[in-house]
Design a protein around this motif. Sequence first.
Motif, PDB file in Angstrom:
ATOM      1  N   VAL A 129      25.139  46.248  39.654  1.00 48.00           N
ATOM      2  CA  VAL A 129      24.544  47.046  40.725  1.00 48.00           C
ATOM      3  C   VAL A 129      23.027  47.055  40.600  1.00 48.00           C
ATOM      4  N   TYR A 130      22.519  47.219  39.373  1.00 48.03           N
ATOM      5  CA  TYR A 130      21.083  47.372  39.168  1.00 48.03           C
ATOM      6  C   TYR A 130      20.325  46.089  39.506  1.00 48.03           C
ATOM      7  N   LEU A 131      20.840  44.949  39.068  1.00 51.00           N
ATOM      8  CA  LEU A 131      20.140  43.688  39.309  1.00 51.00           C
ATOM      9  C   LEU A 131      20.243  43.268  40.775  1.00 51.00           C
ATOM     10  N   GLU A 132      21.379  43.519  41.405  1.00 46.83           N
ATOM     11  CA  GLU A 132      21.499  43.201  42.825  1.00 46.83           C
ATOM     12  C   GLU A 132      20.538  44.037  43.656  1.00 46.83           C
ATOM     13  N   PHE A 133      20.392  45.284  43.295  1.00 46.68           N
ATOM     14  CA  PHE A 133      19.492  46.176  44.026  1.00 46.68           C
ATOM     15  C   PHE A 133      18.035  45.767  43.820  1.00 46.68           C
ATOM     16  N   THR A 134      17.695  45.392  42.584  1.00 42.78           N
ATOM     17  CA  THR A 134      16.309  45.078  42.240  1.00 42.78           C
ATOM     18  C   THR A 134      15.902  43.698  42.714  1.00 42.78           C
ATOM     19  N   TYR A 135      16.821  42.741  42.616  1.00 39.57           N
ATOM     20  CA  TYR A 135      16.507  41.345  42.953  1.00 39.57           C
ATOM     21  C   TYR A 135      17.425  40.842  44.065  1.00 39.57           C
ATOM     22  N   PRO A 136      17.237  41.297  45.313  1.00 37.52           N
ATOM     23  CA  PRO A 136      18.109  40.824  46.399  1.00 37.52           C
ATOM     24  C   PRO A 136      17.859  39.372  46.782  1.00 37.52           C
ATOM     25  N   TRP A 137      16.728  38.835  46.402  1.00 34.37           N
ATOM     26  CA  TRP A 137      16.410  37.436  46.677  1.00 34.37           C
ATOM     27  C   TRP A 137      16.034  36.732  45.393  1.00 34.37           C
ATOM     28  N   PRO A 138      16.397  35.458  45.197  1.00 31.74           N
ATOM     29  CA  PRO A 138      17.146  34.609  46.129  1.00 31.74           C
ATOM     30  C   PRO A 138      18.546  35.165  46.400  1.00 31.74           C
ATOM     31  N   ARG A 139      18.991  34.952  47.601  1.00 36.28           N
ATOM     32  CA  ARG A 139      20.259  35.509  48.042  1.00 36.28           C
ATOM     33  C   ARG A 139      21.403  35.047  47.144  1.00 36.28           C
ATOM     34  N   PHE A 140      22.196  36.004  46.688  1.00 38.73           N
ATOM     35  CA  PHE A 140      23.383  35.783  45.858  1.00 38.73           C
ATOM     36  C   PHE A 140      23.057  35.425  44.400  1.00 38.73           C
ATOM     37  N   PHE A 141      21.777  35.241  44.049  1.00 39.68           N
ATOM     38  CA  PHE A 141      21.479  34.741  42.704  1.00 39.68           C
ATOM     39  C   PHE A 141      21.846  35.772  41.631  1.00 39.68           C
ATOM     40  N   ALA A 142      21.350  36.994  41.764  1.00 39.85           N
ATOM     41  CA  ALA A 142      21.662  38.026  40.762  1.00 39.85           C
ATOM     42  C   ALA A 142      23.161  38.268  40.688  1.00 39.85           C
ATOM     43  N   SER A 143      23.823  38.293  41.835  1.00 41.36           N
ATOM     44  CA  SER A 143      25.266  38.529  41.864  1.00 41.36           C
ATOM     45  C   SER A 143      26.019  37.418  41.137  1.00 41.36           C
ATOM     46  N   THR A 144      25.591  36.167  41.374  1.00 46.24           N
ATOM     47  CA  THR A 144      26.258  35.033  40.734  1.00 46.24           C
ATOM     48  C   THR A 144      26.073  35.075  39.224  1.00 46.24           C
ATOM     49  N   MET A 145      24.854  35.356  38.746  1.00 51.96           N
ATOM     50  CA  MET A 145      24.590  35.380  37.315  1.00 51.96           C
ATOM     51  C   MET A 145      25.375  36.495  36.628  1.00 51.96           C
ATOM     52  N   ILE A 146      25.442  37.644  37.264  1.00 47.37           N
ATOM     53  CA  ILE A 146      26.226  38.745  36.701  1.00 47.37           C
ATOM     54  C   ILE A 146      27.705  38.390  36.683  1.00 47.37           C
ATOM     55  N   ALA A 147      28.175  37.728  37.738  1.00 49.65           N
ATOM     56  CA  ALA A 147      29.582  37.337  37.788  1.00 49.65           C
ATOM     57  C   ALA A 147      29.910  36.368  36.657  1.00 49.65           C
ATOM     58  N   VAL A 148      29.035  35.387  36.427  1.00 49.00           N
ATOM     59  CA  VAL A 148      29.251  34.420  35.345  1.00 49.00           C
ATOM     60  C   VAL A 148      29.217  35.126  33.997  1.00 49.00           C
ATOM     61  N   GLN A 149      28.241  36.004  33.816  1.00 43.49           N
ATOM     62  CA  GLN A 149      28.140  36.733  32.544  1.00 43.49           C
ATOM     63  C   GLN A 149      29.363  37.628  32.317  1.00 43.49           C
ATOM     64  N   ALA A 150      29.809  38.306  33.373  1.00 43.73           N
ATOM     65  CA  ALA A 150      30.942  39.225  33.236  1.00 43.73           C
ATOM     66  C   ALA A 150      32.232  38.483  32.900  1.00 43.73           C
TER      67      ALA A 150
END
Length: 782
Positions: A129-150
Amino acid sequence: MSTSYGEDSPLLGGADTASIRSSSIYKPPTDDDEEGPSSPPEFGNIEDDVLPEESVLGRNIDWKSAYIIAISRVIGSGIFAVPGVILSSVGSVGLSLLVWILGAVVVACGLTVSLEYGCMLPRSGGDKVYLEFTYPWPRFFASTMIAVQAVLLGFTASNCVIFSQYVHFVFDVEARDFSKKALAVGLLTVITIIHGVWYRAGIRIQNFLGWIKVGLVVFMVLSALYVVILRPEQEDVDIRPRKIQSWDGLWDGSDWNLGTLATSLFKVFYSYAGLSNLNNVMNEVKDPVRTLKSVSLTALVTACLLYLLANLAYFAVVPIEDIKESGQLVAALFFERTFGPNIGKRFLPLAVALSAAGNVMVVTFSTARLNQEVARAGFLPFSRYLSSSKPFNAPLGGLIVHWIPSVLVIILPPSSEVYSFILEVEGYPGQIFALATSIGLIWLRYKRPDLKRPFKAWIPAVIFRIILCFSLLAAPFFPPSHPKPGGLFYATYAIVGVGILVFGVIYWLVWTIILPRLGGYRLEEKPEVLDDGTAITTQIRPAEPHNVHITDVSGREDEFTLDKNGFQFYRHVAQEKDFLDDDHIKAVYYPETEQLLKDATGASKIFIFDHTIRRNPADERGGAGTPSRRGPVNRVHIDQTYSAALSRVPHHLPAEEASELLKGRVQIINVWRPIKTVLRDPLAIAEANSVGEDELVPIPLIYPNRKGETFAVKYAEGHRWYYKYALSPEEVLFIKCFDSKTDGRARRVPHTAFVDPAAGPDVPNRESIEVRALVFHPDDRD
């Protein structure tokens, strides 16, 4: 009332399935209140993340359970196994204690970052939640990295290994590679089944085991005092407690190599990892913000005190060389030397094994929630199934995602190095995410001072954490002073950690950049609500836009009426001219709009429920503090579905009055007025009877306190589109969003802004206001 980021701003909004354009220009969807799509409607990077969200499982975690989720994650294999591993690495008691103290300081700095984020964005998911909120761009990047890490690093293998080792030690079973790994996998499997099938029973079991762990550490510290003060005699000389070691040689044998210190600090960080465990399950916590602050700080003080005392207890009872050779069995040696070969070797190490099992339960519980959040956001395959709480009202999908990599990490590495390797490969990528959240926290302080922060981190502590993160990221590549012969390459864990993150970057590039460009499409999110109430977002390819003919009605305005066509032009000069102050708009413009609707429709009661002002460029919403100042929406939509329109009546009006009004004719009409003459992004309307019912697609909107729906519209060649060129402030456009009458009159009308190719770059942005109102005809009951 005016729109805001509260009740009237959806947490999720859908992407329409059709769009309209008059040239080659095509705009992506944007977030808008009940009038079309949201882009991107993610759980992490939309403004509504500042609002609490409740899990479909409810808020079942009280303060005591929350404390156990934190402290039970902290007190696991760390205190019972890590001290021996660290002492073996750094070489001396003094440096070992220094590493623990420094690690505690760093952890405290990191905890302040997690607390500020967690109190500011009180939702399940933690760093996601924190990284997606802080870094919305590049689009999907923070979400993808968190997904891979998780998914790839969110395992809980280490405590499974410790459980297996201590059980083998207790029963004097030969610790063969297969039996150790089989027992570790068996424990993980049983716990996964418990949490996936018996949700509340799992919480009760982990609470029970958590208190056992706290009591065990306290008992161990008291035992050390007992040994040091009373010095009891044991019949077996080999296990007799020794006198306290001389502190004169505290630093003898110290290894100050930066790589060695880094790997040791990673192990300390692992030992304290559970302090932010509660951030992953905030949707299930009662009074989440207050609980998070008090539980986290209480757990930090508890853990620091117990860890320091436990290390001193080991050094006071067990000879230093024995500790160095013990590996992960230092606690077993402590109990054996303190209480002898029976109780000391059998009963108390078994309690340590149960403690490790409790840790596995807590980590599995929280990590499964994080995996479920990743699945909800559409970043895992089969997200509908992995997000659901069916069939046992528990996050079984997230548990399965957690089980698979954990099993692989248990069975693949060599048994002799599996424990240290697990801790190090988890710790290294963690520093990259710690660096990102720390820098992001400082950035948000500057960029978003408007956000409410019930807890504020001390900035010097955050800066210290940033500096240390950089140091720890570089440290593994310094060769150790005394490399182990035949062991893994000293920087293997760092290479593996970086490799996993590089895989995440490549996956993001291929999935979101390369394939869409090659295929000529753009990824969008489509929100859905599962039948168990879970809100999810699936990643889809949007439908292609279509060129259509749009007819200018200038000179023919009187031919179109609300009941025949679904829209109507009406000349009216408003008293309000500037539309700059919401309170003034409500005081002056609302009453005249009510009277205008009564005059135009013959209705006897009008209730205006919101308004939106548009002054920004197309597909752009206003910043913080100006949610009602948005841009035109270039997507075809209808503001409400039939059921959502009717649900607005009891939502806004008293139950008894709403029930009576619903017996008569009910309409929702959007009164659309230019603030200045419209020359850019004009509004187009599709004649109601040219759009069939089978071409309407309901799209759910998830609000903090209710659910709504809009209609998206499928493209069809028979749609007839109209607009008026240069619509002026002295004219309004009535747009019928809903009509309860089903006698052949127009019930709803699709509409959208569109790009006028004749509008040059110097043409100013469109400025308009729309007021949405419930329109009642209580006497029309036929």
